[in-house]
Write a protein that holds these residues in place. Sequence first.
Motif, mmCIF file in Angstrom:
data_model
loop_
_atom_site.group_PDB
_atom_site.id
_atom_site.type_symbol
_atom_site.label_atom_id
_atom_site.label_comp_id
_atom_site.label_asym_id
_atom_site.label_seq_id
_atom_site.Cartn_x
_atom_site.Cartn_y
_atom_site.Cartn_z
ATOM 1 N N LEU A 1 0.834 -1.201 0.000
ATOM 2 C CA LEU A 1 0.000 0.000 0.000
ATOM 3 C C LEU A 1 0.869 1.251 0.000
ATOM 4 C CD1 LEU A 1 -2.664 1.521 0.264
ATOM 5 C CD2 LEU A 1 -2.657 0.992 2.717
ATOM 6 N N GLN A 2 1.904 1.233 0.813
ATOM 7 C CA GLN A 2 2.809 2.387 0.858
ATOM 8 C C GLN A 2 3.542 2.556 -0.469
ATOM 9 O OE1 GLN A 2 4.374 4.282 4.037
ATOM 10 N NE2 GLN A 2 6.523 3.872 3.657
ATOM 11 N N ASP A 3 3.899 1.475 -1.122
ATOM 12 C CA ASP A 3 4.576 1.577 -2.415
ATOM 13 C C ASP A 3 3.655 2.193 -3.461
ATOM 14 O OD1 ASP A 3 6.871 1.018 -4.193
ATOM 15 O OD2 ASP A 3 5.482 -0.367 -5.158
ATOM 16 N N LEU A 4 2.367 1.857 -3.411
ATOM 17 C CA LEU A 4 1.423 2.480 -4.336
ATOM 18 C C LEU A 4 1.302 3.974 -4.047
ATOM 19 C CD1 LEU A 4 -0.638 2.434 -6.589
ATOM 20 C CD2 LEU A 4 -2.355 1.616 -4.949
ATOM 21 N N GLN A 5 1.272 4.341 -2.784
ATOM 22 C CA GLN A 5 1.263 5.761 -2.441
ATOM 23 C C GLN A 5 2.488 6.461 -3.017
ATOM 24 O OE1 GLN A 5 0.640 4.863 1.929
ATOM 25 N NE2 GLN A 5 -0.539 6.758 1.789
ATOM 26 N N GLN A 6 3.649 5.821 -2.884
ATOM 27 C CA GLN A 6 4.888 6.400 -3.402
ATOM 28 C C GLN A 6 4.818 6.536 -4.918
ATOM 29 O OE1 GLN A 6 7.707 7.536 -1.569
ATOM 30 N NE2 GLN A 6 8.097 8.396 -3.598
ATOM 31 N N ALA A 7 4.240 5.545 -5.589
ATOM 32 C CA ALA A 7 4.097 5.612 -7.045
ATOM 33 C C ALA A 7 3.219 6.783 -7.452
ATOM 34 C CB ALA A 7 3.516 4.297 -7.572
ATOM 35 N N ILE A 8 2.167 7.031 -6.686
ATOM 36 C CA ILE A 8 1.278 8.163 -6.982
ATOM 37 C C ILE A 8 2.027 9.481 -6.826
ATOM 38 C CG2 ILE A 8 -0.707 9.440 -6.079
ATOM 39 C CD1 ILE A 8 -2.045 6.718 -5.609
ATOM 40 N N MET B 1 -2.998 13.371 -6.272
ATOM 41 C CA MET B 1 -2.750 13.417 -4.829
ATOM 42 C C MET B 1 -4.028 13.199 -4.023
ATOM 43 S SD MET B 1 0.430 13.481 -4.391
ATOM 44 C CE MET B 1 0.553 13.843 -2.628
ATOM 45 N N ALA B 2 -5.181 13.389 -4.663
ATOM 46 C CA ALA B 2 -6.433 13.043 -3.980
ATOM 47 C C ALA B 2 -6.459 11.552 -3.657
ATOM 48 C CB ALA B 2 -7.631 13.421 -4.851
ATOM 49 N N TYR B 3 -5.926 10.743 -4.575
ATOM 50 C CA TYR B 3 -5.862 9.304 -4.322
ATOM 51 C C TYR B 3 -4.827 8.979 -3.251
ATOM 52 C CZ TYR B 3 -9.051 8.475 -8.153
ATOM 53 O OH TYR B 3 -10.170 8.455 -8.942
ATOM 54 N N PHE B 4 -3.768 9.743 -3.195
ATOM 55 C CA PHE B 4 -2.803 9.553 -2.104
ATOM 56 C C PHE B 4 -3.511 9.738 -0.761
ATOM 57 C CE2 PHE B 4 0.134 10.997 1.111
ATOM 58 C CZ PHE B 4 1.224 10.158 0.954
ATOM 59 N N SER B 5 -4.351 10.772 -0.670
ATOM 60 C CA SER B 5 -5.078 11.025 0.578
ATOM 61 C C SER B 5 -6.010 9.865 0.916
ATOM 62 C CB SER B 5 -5.877 12.323 0.465
ATOM 63 O OG SER B 5 -5.013 13.431 0.327
ATOM 64 N N MET B 6 -6.682 9.320 -0.091
ATOM 65 C CA MET B 6 -7.559 8.168 0.154
ATOM 66 C C MET B 6 -6.761 6.995 0.709
ATOM 67 S SD MET B 6 -9.962 8.066 -3.236
ATOM 68 C CE MET B 6 -10.506 9.577 -4.040
ATOM 69 N N LEU B 7 -5.618 6.719 0.088
ATOM 70 C CA LEU B 7 -4.810 5.578 0.526
ATOM 71 C C LEU B 7 -4.205 5.813 1.905
ATOM 72 C CD1 LEU B 7 -2.981 4.665 -2.817
ATOM 73 C CD2 LEU B 7 -5.058 3.661 -1.853
ATOM 74 N N THR B 8 -3.983 7.076 2.251
ATOM 75 C CA THR B 8 -3.505 7.379 3.606
ATOM 76 C C THR B 8 -4.558 6.983 4.631
ATOM 77 O OG1 THR B 8 -2.118 9.193 2.806
ATOM 78 C CG2 THR B 8 -2.708 9.221 5.143
ATOM 79 N N ARG B 9 -5.813 7.261 4.318
ATOM 80 C CA ARG B 9 -6.877 6.827 5.232
ATOM 81 C C ARG B 9 -6.955 5.301 5.279
ATOM 82 N NH1 ARG B 9 -9.417 11.175 2.620
ATOM 83 N NH2 ARG B 9 -10.706 9.811 1.309
ATOM 84 N N TYR C 1 -0.780 -2.409 -9.673
ATOM 85 C CA TYR C 1 -1.218 -1.032 -9.886
ATOM 86 C C TYR C 1 -0.060 -0.048 -9.778
ATOM 87 C CZ TYR C 1 -5.586 1.212 -10.959
ATOM 88 O OH TYR C 1 -6.616 1.803 -11.636
ATOM 89 N N ALA C 2 0.800 -0.264 -8.796
ATOM 90 C CA ALA C 2 1.969 0.615 -8.652
ATOM 91 C C ALA C 2 2.835 0.540 -9.900
ATOM 92 C CB ALA C 2 2.772 0.220 -7.411
ATOM 93 N N VAL D 1 3.853 17.207 2.755
ATOM 94 C CA VAL D 1 3.062 16.472 3.739
ATOM 95 C C VAL D 1 3.114 14.972 3.446
ATOM 96 C CG1 VAL D 1 0.720 16.075 4.599
ATOM 97 C CG2 VAL D 1 1.535 18.412 4.232
ATOM 98 N N ALA D 2 3.054 14.626 2.161
ATOM 99 C CA ALA D 2 3.067 13.215 1.771
ATOM 100 C C ALA D 2 4.354 12.524 2.211
ATOM 101 C CB ALA D 2 2.889 13.091 0.256
ATOM 102 N N GLN D 3 5.478 13.196 2.051
ATOM 103 C CA GLN D 3 6.741 12.592 2.469
ATOM 104 C C GLN D 3 6.777 12.368 3.975
ATOM 105 O OE1 GLN D 3 8.909 11.229 0.469
ATOM 106 N NE2 GLN D 3 7.701 11.936 -1.293
ATOM 107 N N ASP D 4 6.234 13.306 4.732
ATOM 108 C CA ASP D 4 6.154 13.124 6.186
ATOM 109 C C ASP D 4 5.265 11.926 6.529
ATOM 110 O OD1 ASP D 4 7.790 15.302 6.621
ATOM 111 O OD2 ASP D 4 6.134 16.705 6.965
ATOM 112 N N ILE D 5 4.162 11.799 5.811
ATOM 113 C CA ILE D 5 3.247 10.677 6.040
ATOM 114 C C ILE D 5 3.936 9.348 5.744
ATOM 115 C CG2 ILE D 5 1.178 9.532 5.121
ATOM 116 C CD1 ILE D 5 -0.043 12.342 4.820
#
Length: 471
Positions: free
Chosen positions: A132-139, A170-178, A342-343, A451-455
């Motif tokens: 999941l984190q790798d997909l966030q990083q890809a986004i 980045m909207a999808y990044f926020s979704m995946l963070t949740r 997906y990533a 913010v994403a990098q901090d997350i």
Amino acid sequence: MSKLWGGRFAKNTDVMVEEFTSSISFDQRMYAEDIAGSIAHATMLAKCGIIANEEADTIIEGLKTILADIEAGNFSFEISLEDIHMNIEKRLTDRIGAVGGKLHTARSRNDQVALDTHMYLKHEIGAIGTLLQDLQQAIVEIAQKYQDVVMPGYTHLQRAQPILFSHHMMAYFSMLTRDFRRLKGVWEGTDILPLGAGALAGTTFPIDRHFVAQQLKFSQVYENSMDAVSDRDYILEFLSFASILMMHLSRISEEIILWSSTEFSFIELDDSHCTGSSIMPQKKNPDVAELVRGKTGRVFGHLMALLTTAKGLPLAYNKDLQEDKEGMFDTIDTLKFSLSVYASMLRAMKVNQKVMRAAVSNDFSNATDMADYLVKKGLPFRQAHEVVGKSVAYCLSANKWLMDLSLAEFKEFSPLFESDILEAIKVETCVDARNSYGGTSSTGVKQQFTVAQDILIKQQSVLDMYTKGNI
């Protein structure tokens, strides 16, 4: 073959019943957890003086040889032995003799299977969290790669306002963070030791459940033995998390499918992530996105199936709960495949910047900015809204866009328009003017990257903890 529990029975189990009630075809994947739990249990029995140290050593050594056999492919699982627990126990007693029968002292298959499932899911939570984190990083990577690309933003699938492609992603990044936050909750519900609950009421032997918890790296122990053997909330929480995550992946899949169509042509998927048609040579199909979208319903089904199974069960254990595993296993496999592919697909995707920019130039998505211009000149927003609406109606009848109007034409709708109106409704101006916190301006998107990098850093520390929390 005689059953390990067969003393009370005068007849052999019907072959059809054996096949129907057996779970070995799917729960054999928990062999490592079953053996690890048994080793911890044997160690505890010796520590508490329930069996001799020498007996525990013999049991543990026998379990380790069975583990080696399974991993080497030298172990035949038998349906007649029903499940992973009985298959391993039977092989153990065959190998080390009667002392193997002492392993099951002070436990039941009810708390044993609960332990295996807790341990298995804990391990998979770490693996899924990493993907999941790798997909966030890809986004983040693709958003940064195309951070200045302007595209139409949509509501009701109608052109709404110009936005940055990076903002959209980045909207999808926020979704995946949740989603990651929900996964943390799943871990907390899974990180509880059920072993020692027995069949439902505990045991008469002087066991030490907290010692076993330490051995198996559980931070908590179930407080109620009946709850311990009947609880499947943690699996339901996992399936709920998985369903929401797949819903998010399905949403982005829908957009990937639309954007890659000839009608949009906003993106081009790499050949390596598409397939062709058996009859139409020109076709390039977005199969990965379509399959993820399709598999979402499958995961939803597993959640509803277990909710339905559990809703009418009296305490404590019932055979119905055997239905918890196949859906969980399939969901784990589906998530791991979907996240990893997906990533890879997003990293290889190309964005057609010119097409997106042309799309946002030939629409009325700058109409809100035209209204905002008048508001800043002192006109109430509702009146400004009406002025712009009439301007759009005029453009439609004259086959023009707002940027095509002359100053004289603007002034026909309001004397407040000045020569700076065309600069105010340029696409780039519209985007960068939205610099409120969380907005689509370049500054706002760069802030989202920070913010994403901090997350991601904080999430990595959680994943490191999960690794340490598994045996």
